[in-house]
Enzyme design. Sequence first.
Site, short mmCIF file in Angstrom:
data_model
loop_
_atom_site.label_atom_id
_atom_site.label_comp_id
_atom_site.label_asym_id
_atom_site.label_seq_id
_atom_site.Cartn_x
_atom_site.Cartn_y
_atom_site.Cartn_z
N LYS A 102 0.84 -1.21 0.00
CA LYS A 102 0.00 0.00 0.00
C LYS A 102 0.87 1.25 0.00
O LYS A 102 0.44 2.32 -0.47
CB LYS A 102 -0.97 -0.03 1.18
CG LYS A 102 -0.34 -0.12 2.56
CD LYS A 102 0.09 1.21 3.14
CE LYS A 102 0.84 1.01 4.44
NZ LYS A 102 1.33 2.29 5.01
N THR A 149 -3.36 5.78 3.91
CA THR A 149 -2.01 6.16 3.47
C THR A 149 -2.02 6.90 2.14
O THR A 149 -1.14 7.72 1.87
CB THR A 149 -1.12 4.91 3.36
OG1 THR A 149 -1.23 4.15 4.57
CG2 THR A 149 0.33 5.28 3.16
#
Length: 307
Positions: A163, A220
Amino acid sequence: MGLRIAVLGLGAWGQTLAERWQRQGHTVSGWSRRDGGSAVDLLSQQDLVVSAVAMAGVPPLAQELGPHWPAGLPLLSCSKGLDLTQLTTATQLWAAQLASTPLAALSGPNLATEVQQGLPAASVVASVDEALAQLLQQQLSDRALRLYTNSDPIGTEAAGALKNVMAVAAGISDGLALGANAKASLLCRGLAEIGVVLEGLGGVTSTLYGLAGLGDLLATATSRLSRNYRCGLLLAEGCSEEQTYDQIAATVEGPRTARAALQLAARQGWHLPICEQVVQVLDGAATPADAVRALMERDLRPEWAQP
């Protein structure tokens, strides 16, 4: 009864966890390589060791501590990334040195600044040792940090690593002002790309859609508190990789992870187009605009085909 916890690595995340657990009533000691001394000295008389060092620091630390590790002392890994040399996750690196040690991984949407402020968050404690995962869940949860468990540490770590790459790509997209449609499409295809690595390493597909997968990706890849997202924004402005590090002044795991993922892809025959274009930009082989164009001009395919 509180735990005796040794936190190895006192960067933003390690320090945040140490402070939170101290407030919960645990007895916490910490070690950081920058402060000198040996982490070996912290191992005795502990109930739990937490590793929050950057991925690059895991192999030497595991090798140093392995011969001195007390029998039965569990380790909770909070490092996110893939090792560039061995192409493995953090708990796999630890397991190579601590064969009989109970291991778990902590991952999820954990922007350190928000956790430090006491804002609500949730994460996953992943371990094949169900009793350990449940113990840590009970002992380390509080009103602001809710912990869940799963039995898929490899998938949890793979999702937490990849990610960061997608967050760099999202920062590039926003930095180029490509709009909400482009970013949503990027994150959706990025999730599919994470799934290729997760499943290829032996992770469980459902982990991809949990807190360590989709949850961590959303946090994120959408917040300026994310170092990897900020890295992408700076790349879109024309900064080099080294210049982004100078401006962020903290560890950014996405670039190393992207390169490790491409090495894995070459070995396994995987297609990771977003990782590939992120590395092209990092290496200066393509401009951010060139990378977007390359992704948009790929051959058309069914949505559920491999990336």
